[in-house]
Design a protein around this motif. Sequence first.
Motif, mmCIF file in Angstrom:
data_model
loop_
_atom_site.group_PDB
_atom_site.id
_atom_site.type_symbol
_atom_site.label_atom_id
_atom_site.label_comp_id
_atom_site.label_asym_id
_atom_site.label_seq_id
_atom_site.Cartn_x
_atom_site.Cartn_y
_atom_site.Cartn_z
ATOM 1 N N VAL A 221 0.836 -1.186 0.000
ATOM 2 C CA VAL A 221 0.000 0.000 0.000
ATOM 3 C C VAL A 221 0.881 1.249 0.000
ATOM 4 C CG1 VAL A 221 -1.918 -1.129 1.183
ATOM 5 C CG2 VAL A 221 -0.138 -0.007 2.518
ATOM 6 N N ARG A 222 0.282 2.379 -0.375
ATOM 7 C CA ARG A 222 0.959 3.673 -0.352
ATOM 8 C C ARG A 222 0.597 4.414 0.928
ATOM 9 N NH1 ARG A 222 -1.519 3.795 -5.293
ATOM 10 N NH2 ARG A 222 -2.902 5.443 -4.536
ATOM 11 N N PRO A 223 1.491 5.248 1.437
ATOM 12 C CA PRO A 223 1.158 6.044 2.632
ATOM 13 C C PRO A 223 -0.035 6.947 2.361
ATOM 14 C CG PRO A 223 3.519 6.135 2.176
ATOM 15 C CD PRO A 223 2.878 5.481 0.989
ATOM 16 N N PHE A 315 -14.134 -4.102 5.580
ATOM 17 C CA PHE A 315 -13.405 -3.335 6.580
ATOM 18 C C PHE A 315 -12.587 -2.242 5.890
ATOM 19 C CE2 PHE A 315 -13.787 -7.762 7.897
ATOM 20 C CZ PHE A 315 -14.472 -7.635 9.102
ATOM 21 N N PRO A 316 -12.903 -0.961 6.092
ATOM 22 C CA PRO A 316 -12.084 0.105 5.509
ATOM 23 C C PRO A 316 -10.807 0.308 6.322
ATOM 24 C CG PRO A 316 -13.947 1.038 6.701
ATOM 25 C CD PRO A 316 -14.106 -0.448 6.763
ATOM 26 N N VAL A 317 -9.681 0.352 5.634
ATOM 27 C CA VAL A 317 -8.382 0.494 6.289
ATOM 28 C C VAL A 317 -7.692 1.733 5.740
ATOM 29 C CG1 VAL A 317 -6.140 -0.565 6.720
ATOM 30 C CG2 VAL A 317 -8.185 -2.000 6.562
ATOM 31 N N ASP A 318 -7.296 2.641 6.630
ATOM 32 C CA ASP A 318 -6.567 3.852 6.257
ATOM 33 C C ASP A 318 -5.100 3.685 6.611
ATOM 34 O OD1 ASP A 318 -8.768 5.517 5.305
ATOM 35 O OD2 ASP A 318 -9.461 5.485 7.387
ATOM 36 N N THR A 319 -4.247 3.821 5.622
ATOM 37 C CA THR A 319 -2.804 3.719 5.836
ATOM 38 C C THR A 319 -2.287 5.038 6.391
ATOM 39 O OG1 THR A 319 -2.697 2.279 3.904
ATOM 40 C CG2 THR A 319 -0.615 3.114 4.754
ATOM 41 N N PRO A 320 -1.492 5.005 7.466
ATOM 42 C CA PRO A 320 -0.945 6.256 7.998
ATOM 43 C C PRO A 320 -0.150 7.011 6.941
ATOM 44 C CG PRO A 320 -0.601 4.451 9.534
ATOM 45 C CD PRO A 320 -1.102 3.835 8.267
ATOM 46 N N ALA A 321 -0.299 8.339 6.938
ATOM 47 C CA ALA A 321 0.433 9.152 5.969
ATOM 48 C C ALA A 321 1.916 9.198 6.269
ATOM 49 C CB ALA A 321 -0.137 10.572 5.946
ATOM 50 N N THR A 325 6.050 1.912 8.215
ATOM 51 C CA THR A 325 6.656 1.281 7.038
ATOM 52 C C THR A 325 6.147 -0.126 6.810
ATOM 53 O OG1 THR A 325 8.524 0.500 8.375
ATOM 54 C CG2 THR A 325 8.766 2.636 7.288
ATOM 55 N N ALA A 326 5.501 -0.707 7.801
ATOM 56 C CA ALA A 326 4.975 -2.070 7.675
ATOM 57 C C ALA A 326 3.899 -2.261 8.730
ATOM 58 C CB ALA A 326 6.074 -3.107 7.826
ATOM 59 N N GLY A 327 3.197 -3.367 8.617
ATOM 60 C CA GLY A 327 2.159 -3.674 9.579
ATOM 61 C C GLY A 327 1.601 -5.055 9.346
ATOM 62 N N ILE A 342 1.532 -6.358 5.855
ATOM 63 C CA ILE A 342 1.354 -5.157 5.051
ATOM 64 C C ILE A 342 2.701 -4.468 4.881
ATOM 65 C CG2 ILE A 342 0.139 -2.958 4.829
ATOM 66 C CD1 ILE A 342 -1.978 -3.996 6.680
ATOM 67 N N VAL A 343 3.008 -4.075 3.667
ATOM 68 C CA VAL A 343 4.229 -3.341 3.369
ATOM 69 C C VAL A 343 3.838 -1.967 2.834
ATOM 70 C CG1 VAL A 343 6.359 -3.268 2.019
ATOM 71 C CG2 VAL A 343 5.485 -5.465 2.847
ATOM 72 N N VAL A 344 4.301 -0.917 3.492
ATOM 73 C CA VAL A 344 4.023 0.449 3.053
ATOM 74 C C VAL A 344 5.132 0.866 2.094
ATOM 75 C CG1 VAL A 344 3.624 2.828 3.771
ATOM 76 C CG2 VAL A 344 2.886 0.941 5.238
ATOM 77 N N VAL A 345 4.769 1.107 0.845
ATOM 78 C CA VAL A 345 5.740 1.475 -0.187
ATOM 79 C C VAL A 345 5.882 2.983 -0.195
ATOM 80 C CG1 VAL A 345 6.322 1.314 -2.635
ATOM 81 C CG2 VAL A 345 5.058 -0.549 -1.520
ATOM 82 N N GLN A 346 7.065 3.473 0.198
ATOM 83 C CA GLN A 346 7.297 4.910 0.260
ATOM 84 C C GLN A 346 7.502 5.488 -1.134
ATOM 85 O OE1 GLN A 346 6.969 6.505 3.081
ATOM 86 N NE2 GLN A 346 6.721 4.603 4.270
#
Length: 379
Positions: A221-223, A315-321, A325-327, A342-346
């Motif tokens: 996901v993207r931030p 379930f709506p999920v909001d990625t932190p801005a 970096t992961a979850g 979950i991997v947050v792609v910067q």
Amino acid sequence: NFVPSAVDDLFLMPDVDNAVNFVRTQEYYWPLSRQTYVAFERQYDDVPGTLVIRDAQGAVTEIERQPYAILYPEGAVRGRGELLWGEDAERGYAAFREEEREFVRELTSIQRATTAYEAALREAASARLRGEGVQEVPPPPERPQPFLKLVTEPQPAFRVDLPAGRYEAMLVADGEEVAGTRKTLQVIDVDGSDVAVLDIVPEERWTRPIQSNRPDERVYVRPGSRFFVTAHDANRYPESDYVRLVSPQGATPADREIWVRRKPSAADALRIDWNGVDPVEVPRTDLKVVQTQGSSFGYVVREATPDEISDLSGFPVDTPAAGATAGQLTVGGPGGPIAREIVVVQPRRAEIAWSLALVPAAAGLLIAWRKWSRRRGTP
């Protein structure tokens, strides 16, 4: 399933009822799909006879045709059908038709009452405008729940229930084998298991969910982005066995697994653990997709109101801005927890990207300068 005359193998499931019938019809081959099709609307003639089955030890079983019907208690779309045979099929179909007629009668009566109620409201409003008193108009009865039950019309077929193995079968009429009916029955034990799987639904393309079946799969996901998670009850099968059963003309794929979604899961809670951010509990939410106005023709996904039919339930999920970096997301339900990493792609930094893009040009200028220097004799 339709099995063409040129296909010698007939695949069945073990230790359950299989309805098998022989029909004389017209076939044609379609080169674009490389499959044979039938024209049942032109010809559909049952071929009478007795089904004779011989196992590997030479034991013979003879089966006579009888009527059968398919009962879908919650509708064909939801599946979970069962076969009715003989008198049960006839009674089940007759009861279904009577229940269907009764539902139509009830619904028609309620529609008439609703029309009369609306007319009475208009008359009461007109009377109020004329200065008369307020008239109380009783509301009409509530509409019944949709009638989803379905029972197909009884048709003749052979009731085949065999253990896993290989058999030879043919249709016999008047003591003679009916030409073109000899088949090899391959009763295969499809080793399926009940599993829970997820769909990851990006907000920007909610009509094209991404299936997540394996526990070791990651979600990228993207931030600052939002995505939705839906859970489903499913079955996992070896694909080579599953395709043989559902698509007799299909090519047998390599050994791998396939997941067949059956119905939405009863999972009721989702937990998100971001590194560097406090955990978040997300409830299941009914969502409505609303088309926006303007030249962009975009849409927004919002929570559905009680009187709206939801387009998506999950379930709506909001990625932190920033700061994560992961979850890991965990969906809890009756079948046990389902977890995904979950991997947050910067996003790429623009200055670094431009610097890397200029490296080849700088190297080319350096090489050109050295060649020019050698030609000039410069040390």
